[in-house]
Design an enzyme around this catalytic site. Structure first.
Site, PDB file in Angstrom:
ATOM      1  N   HIS A 196       0.863  -1.180   0.000  1.00  0.00           N
ATOM      2  CA  HIS A 196       0.000   0.000   0.000  1.00  0.00           C
ATOM      3  C   HIS A 196       0.898   1.228   0.000  1.00  0.00           C
ATOM      4  O   HIS A 196       1.730   1.417   0.883  1.00  0.00           O
ATOM      5  CB  HIS A 196      -0.916   0.030   1.220  1.00  0.00           C
ATOM      6  CG  HIS A 196      -1.814   1.232   1.245  1.00  0.00           C
ATOM      7  ND1 HIS A 196      -3.050   1.245   0.654  1.00  0.00           N
ATOM      8  CD2 HIS A 196      -1.630   2.472   1.778  1.00  0.00           C
ATOM      9  CE1 HIS A 196      -3.606   2.443   0.825  1.00  0.00           C
ATOM     10  NE2 HIS A 196      -2.759   3.200   1.503  1.00  0.00           N
ATOM     11  N   CYS A 197       0.742   2.087  -1.001  1.00  0.00           N
ATOM     12  CA  CYS A 197       1.581   3.266  -1.153  1.00  0.00           C
ATOM     13  C   CYS A 197       0.857   4.483  -0.599  1.00  0.00           C
ATOM     14  O   CYS A 197      -0.195   4.881  -1.125  1.00  0.00           O
ATOM     15  CB  CYS A 197       1.938   3.483  -2.627  1.00  0.00           C
ATOM     16  SG  CYS A 197       3.028   4.898  -2.899  1.00  0.00           S
ATOM     17  N   GLY A 198       1.407   5.063   0.454  1.00  0.00           N
ATOM     18  CA  GLY A 198       0.794   6.252   1.040  1.00  0.00           C
ATOM     19  C   GLY A 198       0.841   7.451   0.118  1.00  0.00           C
ATOM     20  O   GLY A 198      -0.068   8.273   0.124  1.00  0.00           O
TER      21      GLY A 198
ATOM     22  N   ASN B 197      -2.018   6.978  -2.066  1.00  0.00           N
ATOM     23  CA  ASN B 197      -3.283   6.714  -1.376  1.00  0.00           C
ATOM     24  C   ASN B 197      -4.005   5.550  -2.042  1.00  0.00           C
ATOM     25  O   ASN B 197      -5.220   5.551  -2.207  1.00  0.00           O
ATOM     26  CB  ASN B 197      -4.166   7.968  -1.360  1.00  0.00           C
ATOM     27  CG  ASN B 197      -5.352   7.836  -0.415  1.00  0.00           C
ATOM     28  OD1 ASN B 197      -5.286   7.118   0.577  1.00  0.00           O
ATOM     29  ND2 ASN B 197      -6.444   8.504  -0.737  1.00  0.00           N
ATOM     30  N   ASN B 198      -3.231   4.549  -2.440  1.00  0.00           N
ATOM     31  CA  ASN B 198      -3.785   3.429  -3.189  1.00  0.00           C
ATOM     32  C   ASN B 198      -2.864   2.230  -3.020  1.00  0.00           C
ATOM     33  O   ASN B 198      -1.675   2.376  -2.712  1.00  0.00           O
ATOM     34  CB  ASN B 198      -3.896   3.796  -4.668  1.00  0.00           C
ATOM     35  CG  ASN B 198      -4.805   2.849  -5.432  1.00  0.00           C
ATOM     36  OD1 ASN B 198      -5.494   2.013  -4.847  1.00  0.00           O
ATOM     37  ND2 ASN B 198      -4.825   2.984  -6.746  1.00  0.00           N
TER      38      ASN B 198
END
Length: 393
Positions: free
Chosen positions: A189-191, A194-195
């Site tokens: 999950h890539c902050g 946001n996805n």
């Protein structure tokens, strides 16, 4: 002169903080001040801040800070996306404000005013594609196709049901606690986006990393050419050697040219340093993820394999230790044997060294070209995917 040293110190401190924050957990920095600074930035500073808030404002204020943390870190939110847009917007703004008046110059043509804007625009488009594209959400309507697309290896993936979604959990998928959905071929999950990064948008994520790395290199080279052009146009070397009597050698000219650059073009120099650092970091991230894609592995699977191999090693060591203990007890109950010499016992191989660990066997790695094709053209985007039906039970 004091201003020049202040700018140099500022650049060194900024470089140290950026490297510590982004790379402090790397094995090469283990046990160094970089690792300790990374721990302070990522954990210690926040812990001290919580203690300060609790001491000064009380437990209610501390609880409020923790609730804000949960909202920002444990739920989907656009905070990091806004920060990304602010960084790229501010960087481009300062480049335009400080350097575009020197274009066209001795080495750069006016076309770079427009190509730079186009390059930044493409980078933002790739960011939006990665952020808002479907990462490969597993739902009741497509779970049967994903079950056939990625068979279980019965090592790190076994047949089970997602306890949250209440559907069968395909191999290589993971339920993201932040997005609250199962994602096929889950990577992480890539902050910033946001996805989640998964089966359908890994290609956009790789393109984003590569393009921004090239964008930073382009910006750094363009700024270097602008400064070099100003040196040529203002005939700085000629003035130093003819009018000030400085020797015409690199060792003599370098301190005077550096002093002139720091006093006249410090903004461009700081932007160059920033772009070079970011480009190196992006190159490292891109190389890591490109290697994963070429071997058809994900970040999530890398951690799963590490945990599995560690568990296998501990299990085998426990079995060997139990066998050695059993042999020792049986030896004590039998007739006393001739004691082993100290020299022989010193060179004797430990029984723990004979423990075998299951080697990593990635059954999803089907070769360089097939792996790249699967990333560029995900299985779920092909016409054959929707036509696949689950086998009758």
């Amino acid at each position: 002169m004091a201003l020049n040293w202040l700018l140099i110190c500022h650049g060194l401190v900024t470089l140290t903080v950026i490297i510590s924050f982004l790379c402090g957990q790397w094995p090469i920095f283990q046990g160094t001040p970089i690792e300790r600074l990374h721990h302070f930035i990522t954990f210690g500073a926040y812990d001290y801040f919580l203690r300060f808030v609790g001491f000064v404002f009380g437990d209610k204020a501390r609880s409020l800070v923790l609730s804000i943390e949960r909202c920002c870190c444990d739920r989907p939110n656009p905070v990091m996306q806004v920060i990304y847009l602010a960084i790229i917007g501010a960087t481009y703004y300062y480049i335009v404000k400080s350097s575009f008046r020197y274009i066209p110059g001795y080495y750069l043509g006016e076309v770079h005013k427009y190509t730079s804007l186009l390059a930044v625009g493409i980078g933002i488009v790739l960011f939006l594609l990665t952020s808002f594209s479907d990462p490969g959400t597993v739902k009741a309507g497509n779970v049967s196709e994903y079950l056939l697309a990625y068979p279980y290896d019965n090592i790190i993936y076994t047949e089970k049901e997602c306890s949250t979604c209440k559907i069968p959990k395909p191999a290589r998928s993971k339920h993201c606690s932040i997005c609250n959905r199962c994602v096929a071929r889950f990577d992480h999950h890539c902050g910033w986006m946001n996805n989640c990064i998964g089966e359908r948008n890994t290609r956009y994520f790789l393109a984003f990393l590569l393009w921004h790395c090239l964008l930073c290199i382009y910006g750094a080279i363009a700024l270097a050419l602008i400064i070099a052009g100003r040196l040529k146009e203002l005939r700085v070397v000629y003035i130093l050697t003819v009018y000030y009597g400085v020797g015409n050698s690199f060792r003599s000219l370098a301190p005077h040219v550096a002093q002139w650059l720091l006093s006249s073009y410090n903004t461009q120099l700081l932007l160059m340093v920033f772009l070079v650092i970011v480009s190196l970091l992006l190159a490292g991230f891109f190389g890591y993820h490109a290697n994963l894609c070429l071997t058809n592995t994900t970040t999530n699977e890398t951690f799963k394999w590490e945990d599995y191999i560690s568990w296998q090693r501990k299990l085998n060591e426990a079995r060997v230790s139990a066998a050695a203990l059993k042999a020792s007890i049986s030896g004590m109950s039998s007739e006393a044997k001739r004691p082993e010499s100290k020299c022989k016992s010193f060179f004797r191989r430990s029984s723990l060294e004979d423990s075998q660990v299951v080697a990593k066997e990635n059954k999803y790695d089907k070769g360089f070209f097939h792996n790249m094709f699967e990333v560029l053209f995900p299985l779920s985007t092909r016409p054959s995917f929707s036509q696949t039906k689950s086998k009758p039970s």
